[in-house]
Design an enzyme around this catalytic site. Structure first.
Site, PDB file in Angstrom:
ATOM      1  CG  HIS B  73      -1.945   1.170   0.534  1.00  0.00           C
ATOM      2  ND1 HIS B  73      -1.477   2.407   1.741  1.00  0.00           N
ATOM      3  CD2 HIS B  73      -3.184   1.046   1.110  1.00  0.00           C
ATOM      4  CE1 HIS B  73      -3.175   2.651   1.640  1.00  0.00           C
ATOM      5  NE2 HIS B  73      -4.199   2.170   0.668  1.00  0.00           N
ATOM      6  CG  PHE B  74      -0.794   1.850  -2.885  1.00  0.00           C
ATOM      7  CD1 PHE B  74      -1.425   1.723  -3.000  1.00  0.00           C
ATOM      8  CD2 PHE B  74      -1.228   3.783  -1.791  1.00  0.00           C
ATOM      9  CE1 PHE B  74      -3.144   1.805  -3.114  1.00  0.00           C
ATOM     10  CE2 PHE B  74      -1.889   3.733  -1.724  1.00  0.00           C
ATOM     11  CZ  PHE B  74      -3.008   3.195  -2.628  1.00  0.00           C
TER      12      PHE B  74
END
Lengths: 86, 167
Positions: B73-74
């Site tokens: 993430h991410f």
């Protein structure tokens, strides 16, 4: 404050808060689940009714109520303990 | 309080809820927080408390972002998930409720019941601690938490969360 007056406040809040309950007949021998209330709506009705009636009741005591008659008994007892304002 | 939630959130987007949010002192360590909240391990999102005012019902917590929460993430652009920010604000508010006078007599830990609103203004990234700010408003059997996540003094997110004492 009479039992009838307390019940009118509770019934008005059921009609306002519980989805689809407005206009339904509500009697003392019913529980709020009978008119379709979910767990949060039940707490919301109790919370708003206590605020309107200016009552303070411990949650432990409230959790013993199985139907509206039990809730009215608890509110009626709490109302009797409220000192009248001079 | 319900009618004011939007207004409280708008105000929180523009100004710090607690002016001294960057206070230097540590009032509670993670071990002390664990005595007041049931969260443990990676689920506990407050490492220390740097401000607590029982009269104003405000608290500021500090948190170093855990690497596990950033996994995927991410990739290449790590951002602390918004849902974690809302949870952190909820924990800070629950801590205010747990530390309130008379809370010891309650019949259980506070439980969150509703996310009333959340706005994400800037991404929260690893590398600097997050300040988690909460102000709690009483609302009958419920309480309303309005909070912020700050990084380097910047308001990155605001959220309003309702909870129930001793659920």
């Amino acid at each position: 404050m009479t039992r009838g007056e307390i019940f009118e406040v509770i019934k008005a809040n059921i009609g306002r808060i519980v989805e689809g309950a407005a206009g339904k007949t509500v009697t003392e021998d019913m529980s709020m689940k009978d008119v379709g209330a979910d767990s949060l709506e039940i707490v919301e009705v109790v919370s708003r009714s206590m605020k309107e009636l200016r009552l303070r009741v411990p949650r432990t005591e409230l959790s013993s109520a199985k139907d509206l008659k039990d809730l009215l008994d608890i509110f009626e007892k709490a109302a009797a303990q409220v000192k009248p304002q001079s | 309080v319900d009618a004011n939630i939007d207004q409280l959130l708008r105000q929180a987007r523009r100004a710090h809820l607690v002016p001294e949010a960057e206070g230097p002192g540590i009032l509670m360590t993670r071990a002390s927080v664990e005595q007041a909240l049931p969260h443990r391990g990676a689920s506990l999102l407050i490492d220390a408390v740097t401000h607590h005012d029982a009269a104003q019902a405000t608290l500021v917590g500090r948190y170093e972002i855990d690497g596990a929460a950033l996994d995927g993430h991410f990739p290449g652009s790590p951002i602390w998930p918004g849902v974690m920010q809302v949870e952190a604000i909820g924990q800070a508010g629950a801590l205010v409720a747990a530390l309130a006078p008379g809370a010891e007599t309650d019949d259980g830990p506070p439980m969150l019941t509703e996310i009333a609103g959340a706005h994400f203004l800037h991404p929260v990234r690893p590398g600097a601690p997050v300040e988690i700010v909460a102000r709690v408003y009483e609302d009958g059997l419920f309480f309303l938490i309005v909070g912020q996540c700050l990084q380097a003094g910047r308001i990155c997110s605001v959220a309003a969360v309702r909870g129930l004492r001793g659920a």
